[in-house]
Design a protein around this motif. Structure first.
Motif, PDB file in Angstrom:
ATOM      1  N   VAL A 227       0.835  -1.204   0.000  1.00 34.71           N
ATOM      2  CA  VAL A 227       0.000   0.000   0.000  1.00 34.71           C
ATOM      3  C   VAL A 227       0.869   1.253   0.000  1.00 34.71           C
ATOM      4  O   VAL A 227       0.593   2.213  -0.729  1.00 34.71           O
ATOM      5  CB  VAL A 227      -0.956  -0.004   1.214  1.00 34.71           C
ATOM      6  CG1 VAL A 227      -1.661   1.347   1.342  1.00 34.71           C
ATOM      7  CG2 VAL A 227      -1.994  -1.119   1.067  1.00 34.71           C
ATOM      8  N   TRP A 228       1.950   1.241   0.787  1.00 33.38           N
ATOM      9  CA  TRP A 228       2.847   2.402   0.822  1.00 33.38           C
ATOM     10  C   TRP A 228       3.530   2.614  -0.531  1.00 33.38           C
ATOM     11  O   TRP A 228       3.709   3.755  -0.963  1.00 33.38           O
ATOM     12  CB  TRP A 228       3.885   2.236   1.934  1.00 33.38           C
ATOM     13  CG  TRP A 228       3.392   2.638   3.284  1.00 33.38           C
ATOM     14  CD1 TRP A 228       2.322   2.128   3.959  1.00 33.38           C
ATOM     15  CD2 TRP A 228       3.953   3.647   4.132  1.00 33.38           C
ATOM     16  NE1 TRP A 228       2.193   2.744   5.169  1.00 33.38           N
ATOM     17  CE2 TRP A 228       3.179   3.679   5.324  1.00 33.38           C
ATOM     18  CE3 TRP A 228       5.048   4.498   4.030  1.00 33.38           C
ATOM     19  CZ2 TRP A 228       3.453   4.546   6.367  1.00 33.38           C
ATOM     20  CZ3 TRP A 228       5.335   5.363   5.081  1.00 33.38           C
ATOM     21  CH2 TRP A 228       4.543   5.398   6.229  1.00 33.38           C
ATOM     22  N   VAL A 229       3.908   1.544  -1.205  1.00 32.07           N
ATOM     23  CA  VAL A 229       4.503   1.672  -2.548  1.00 32.07           C
ATOM     24  C   VAL A 229       3.484   2.269  -3.508  1.00 32.07           C
ATOM     25  O   VAL A 229       3.806   3.164  -4.305  1.00 32.07           O
ATOM     26  CB  VAL A 229       4.998   0.307  -3.061  1.00 32.07           C
ATOM     27  CG1 VAL A 229       5.390   0.400  -4.538  1.00 32.07           C
ATOM     28  CG2 VAL A 229       6.186  -0.174  -2.242  1.00 32.07           C
ATOM     29  N   ALA A 230       2.251   1.794  -3.428  1.00 32.83           N
ATOM     30  CA  ALA A 230       1.199   2.284  -4.319  1.00 32.83           C
ATOM     31  C   ALA A 230       0.959   3.775  -4.125  1.00 32.83           C
ATOM     32  O   ALA A 230       0.837   4.534  -5.097  1.00 32.83           O
ATOM     33  CB  ALA A 230      -0.093   1.500  -4.083  1.00 32.83           C
ATOM     34  N   VAL A 231       0.904   4.210  -2.873  1.00 34.52           N
ATOM     35  CA  VAL A 231       0.583   5.609  -2.574  1.00 34.52           C
ATOM     36  C   VAL A 231       1.769   6.530  -2.791  1.00 34.52           C
ATOM     37  O   VAL A 231       1.611   7.640  -3.310  1.00 34.52           O
ATOM     38  CB  VAL A 231       0.062   5.737  -1.119  1.00 34.52           C
ATOM     39  CG1 VAL A 231      -0.111   7.204  -0.733  1.00 34.52           C
ATOM     40  CG2 VAL A 231      -1.265   4.991  -0.965  1.00 34.52           C
ATOM     41  N   THR A 232       2.982   6.093  -2.418  1.00 35.79           N
ATOM     42  CA  THR A 232       4.137   7.002  -2.458  1.00 35.79           C
ATOM     43  C   THR A 232       4.953   6.929  -3.744  1.00 35.79           C
ATOM     44  O   THR A 232       5.775   7.811  -3.992  1.00 35.79           O
ATOM     45  CB  THR A 232       5.077   6.741  -1.260  1.00 35.79           C
ATOM     46  OG1 THR A 232       5.671   5.443  -1.388  1.00 35.79           O
ATOM     47  CG2 THR A 232       4.322   6.827   0.054  1.00 35.79           C
ATOM     48  N   VAL A 233       4.747   5.885  -4.554  1.00 36.52           N
ATOM     49  CA  VAL A 233       5.471   5.792  -5.831  1.00 36.52           C
ATOM     50  C   VAL A 233       4.504   5.804  -7.015  1.00 36.52           C
ATOM     51  O   VAL A 233       4.571   6.681  -7.872  1.00 36.52           O
ATOM     52  CB  VAL A 233       6.345   4.516  -5.890  1.00 36.52           C
ATOM     53  CG1 VAL A 233       7.052   4.432  -7.252  1.00 36.52           C
ATOM     54  CG2 VAL A 233       7.384   4.517  -4.782  1.00 36.52           C
ATOM     55  N   TRP A 234       3.599   4.842  -7.040  1.00 35.50           N
ATOM     56  CA  TRP A 234       2.739   4.690  -8.210  1.00 35.50           C
ATOM     57  C   TRP A 234       1.725   5.820  -8.364  1.00 35.50           C
ATOM     58  O   TRP A 234       1.419   6.231  -9.487  1.00 35.50           O
ATOM     59  CB  TRP A 234       2.038   3.337  -8.173  1.00 35.50           C
ATOM     60  CG  TRP A 234       3.007   2.221  -8.385  1.00 35.50           C
ATOM     61  CD1 TRP A 234       3.747   1.577  -7.440  1.00 35.50           C
ATOM     62  CD2 TRP A 234       3.394   1.652  -9.632  1.00 35.50           C
ATOM     63  NE1 TRP A 234       4.569   0.635  -8.006  1.00 35.50           N
ATOM     64  CE2 TRP A 234       4.365   0.655  -9.360  1.00 35.50           C
ATOM     65  CE3 TRP A 234       3.012   1.867 -10.950  1.00 35.50           C
ATOM     66  CZ2 TRP A 234       4.954  -0.101 -10.359  1.00 35.50           C
ATOM     67  CZ3 TRP A 234       3.595   1.116 -11.947  1.00 35.50           C
ATOM     68  CH2 TRP A 234       4.562   0.142 -11.658  1.00 35.50           C
ATOM     69  N   LEU A 235       1.234   6.334  -7.259  1.00 32.54           N
ATOM     70  CA  LEU A 235       0.282   7.445  -7.337  1.00 32.54           C
ATOM     71  C   LEU A 235       0.898   8.668  -8.014  1.00 32.54           C
ATOM     72  O   LEU A 235       0.343   9.177  -8.999  1.00 32.54           O
ATOM     73  CB  LEU A 235      -0.215   7.797  -5.923  1.00 32.54           C
ATOM     74  CG  LEU A 235      -1.500   8.594  -5.823  1.00 32.54           C
ATOM     75  CD1 LEU A 235      -2.700   7.745  -6.213  1.00 32.54           C
ATOM     76  CD2 LEU A 235      -1.694   9.115  -4.399  1.00 32.54           C
ATOM     77  N   PRO A 236       2.050   9.173  -7.548  1.00 34.74           N
ATOM     78  CA  PRO A 236       2.648  10.328  -8.230  1.00 34.74           C
ATOM     79  C   PRO A 236       3.143  10.020  -9.642  1.00 34.74           C
ATOM     80  O   PRO A 236       3.077  10.876 -10.528  1.00 34.74           O
ATOM     81  CB  PRO A 236       3.818  10.718  -7.313  1.00 34.74           C
ATOM     82  CG  PRO A 236       4.069   9.549  -6.437  1.00 34.74           C
ATOM     83  CD  PRO A 236       2.774   8.839  -6.298  1.00 34.74           C
ATOM     84  N   VAL A 237       3.635   8.808  -9.869  1.00 38.69           N
ATOM     85  CA  VAL A 237       4.148   8.439 -11.193  1.00 38.69           C
ATOM     86  C   VAL A 237       3.035   8.397 -12.222  1.00 38.69           C
ATOM     87  O   VAL A 237       3.138   8.990 -13.308  1.00 38.69           O
ATOM     88  CB  VAL A 237       4.863   7.061 -11.125  1.00 38.69           C
ATOM     89  CG1 VAL A 237       5.022   6.466 -12.516  1.00 38.69           C
ATOM     90  CG2 VAL A 237       6.228   7.220 -10.463  1.00 38.69           C
ATOM     91  N   ILE A 238       1.961   7.715 -11.913  1.00 35.32           N
ATOM     92  CA  ILE A 238       0.863   7.558 -12.867  1.00 35.32           C
ATOM     93  C   ILE A 238       0.124   8.870 -13.069  1.00 35.32           C
ATOM     94  O   ILE A 238      -0.277   9.207 -14.199  1.00 35.32           O
ATOM     95  CB  ILE A 238      -0.099   6.448 -12.390  1.00 35.32           C
ATOM     96  CG1 ILE A 238       0.609   5.092 -12.477  1.00 35.32           C
ATOM     97  CG2 ILE A 238      -1.376   6.429 -13.223  1.00 35.32           C
ATOM     98  CD1 ILE A 238      -0.192   3.927 -11.974  1.00 35.32           C
ATOM     99  N   ASN A 239      -0.045   9.648 -12.012  1.00 28.06           N
ATOM    100  CA  ASN A 239      -0.749  10.924 -12.165  1.00 28.06           C
ATOM    101  C   ASN A 239       0.029  11.891 -13.049  1.00 28.06           C
ATOM    102  O   ASN A 239      -0.557  12.751 -13.720  1.00 28.06           O
ATOM    103  CB  ASN A 239      -0.989  11.561 -10.797  1.00 28.06           C
ATOM    104  CG  ASN A 239      -2.146  12.525 -10.809  1.00 28.06           C
ATOM    105  OD1 ASN A 239      -3.301  12.127 -10.959  1.00 28.06           O
ATOM    106  ND2 ASN A 239      -1.873  13.808 -10.652  1.00 28.06           N
ATOM    107  N   ALA A 240       1.364  11.755 -13.074  1.00 30.01           N
ATOM    108  CA  ALA A 240       2.208  12.625 -13.901  1.00 30.01           C
ATOM    109  C   ALA A 240       2.413  12.049 -15.301  1.00 30.01           C
ATOM    110  O   ALA A 240       3.136  12.636 -16.111  1.00 30.01           O
ATOM    111  CB  ALA A 240       3.556  12.827 -13.225  1.00 30.01           C
TER     112      ALA A 240
END
Length: 269
Positions: free
Chosen positions: A137-150
């Motif tokens: 969950v932490w990987v999803a929120v702190t890495v994938w969330l900003p990466v995919i949104n950008a």
């Protein structure tokens, strides 16, 4: 002094501190991938963490055990209610595909606390699964969330960052589980319960070696970032070394969760 400790305990117990840790890791993702600062992503991660962690910590107390609502408990509920609406405001500003990650993290949080099969235990009580679930969950929120949104491409660098972040959270969770040896039921079958305190620490040291070696594989490798990450790794090793089940709650709930903030400060110089 009593007032200070009451305010400090509220800061910890209301999940403001852990939310700052998540915010710091999101900012680190922006810095390390040269992604422009994205306010909706950063603040959704911050406020969403407060909601998620408070739900995990206090849902069972309020819903099942029906613990009496103290002033502090009511204040935490009120803060969570305000954070819910703020996080919802930032949620609607995310890219459509990014929203699915946020919804997925929310569902995992709910299933972590509330059983999805009647009369069965929730995910928190599934032996051995907690540490992996939290890290994912932490990987999803702190890495994938900003990466995919950008709309950043999912390349080797992102994969390496994800692995590093998973290892970081996993090691921090090992530290938490060592300290919680005095409280956790044996049915949880945590890693320290199965390996013992000493072997768990050696596992953490081994993972931290992998953590820093992954830096050498990054396409955007620089000596400066490697040295900074090496210093941070040494801090993690020292912190792990001094971990024991005799430590008080502040060792993990404040100092442990402050480590991502320390990492951000090191990278910001």
């Amino acid at each position: 002094m009593k007032l200070f400790y009451r305010i400090f305990d509220f800061y910890i117990e209301s999940s403001l501190h852990v939310a700052l840790a998540v915010y710091a890791l999101i900012r680190i993702t922006f810095l390390s991938l040269n992604i422009l600062y994205d306010e909706p992503v950063a603040y959704f991660g911050f406020y969403g963490t407060i909601i998620g962690y408070n739900f995990i910590k206090y849902d069972e107390l309020a819903r099942v055990k029906r613990v009496k609502l103290t002033k502090r408990f009511k204040s935490i509920i009120g803060l969570s209610f305000v954070c819910f609406w703020i996080s919802l405001y930032y949620f609607w500003q995310l890219e459509p595909i990014t929203k699915y990650i946020g919804i997925g993290a929310l569902l995992l949080t709910i299933l972590y606390t509330i059983p999805f099969i009647p009369n069965k235990s929730n995910l928190r009580n599934w032996s051995g699964i907690k540490i992996y679930l939290v890290a994912l969950v932490w990987v999803a929120v702190t890495v994938w969330l900003p990466v995919i949104n950008a709309h950043y491409p999912i390349d080797l660098l992102v994969i390496l960052k994800s692995l590093q972040r998973f290892i970081l959270v996993f090691v921090l969770m090992l530290i938490f589980e060592i300290v919680d040896l005095q409280f956790d039921g044996l049915y949880l079958k945590t890693i320290p319960q199965q390996l013992g305190e000493k072997k768990t620490k050696f596992l953490a040291y081994g993972l931290l070696i992998v953590f820093i070696l992954l830096d050498l594989l990054k396409p955007n490798f620089t000596l400066k970032s490697f040295l900074i990450n090496s210093v941070f790794t040494i801090i993690l090793v020292v912190f792990t070394f001094f971990t024991s089940k005799k430590r008080n709650k502040y060792y993990t709930s404040f100092w442990g969760e402050a480590l991502p903030i320390v990492w951000l400060l090191l990278l910001s110089f």
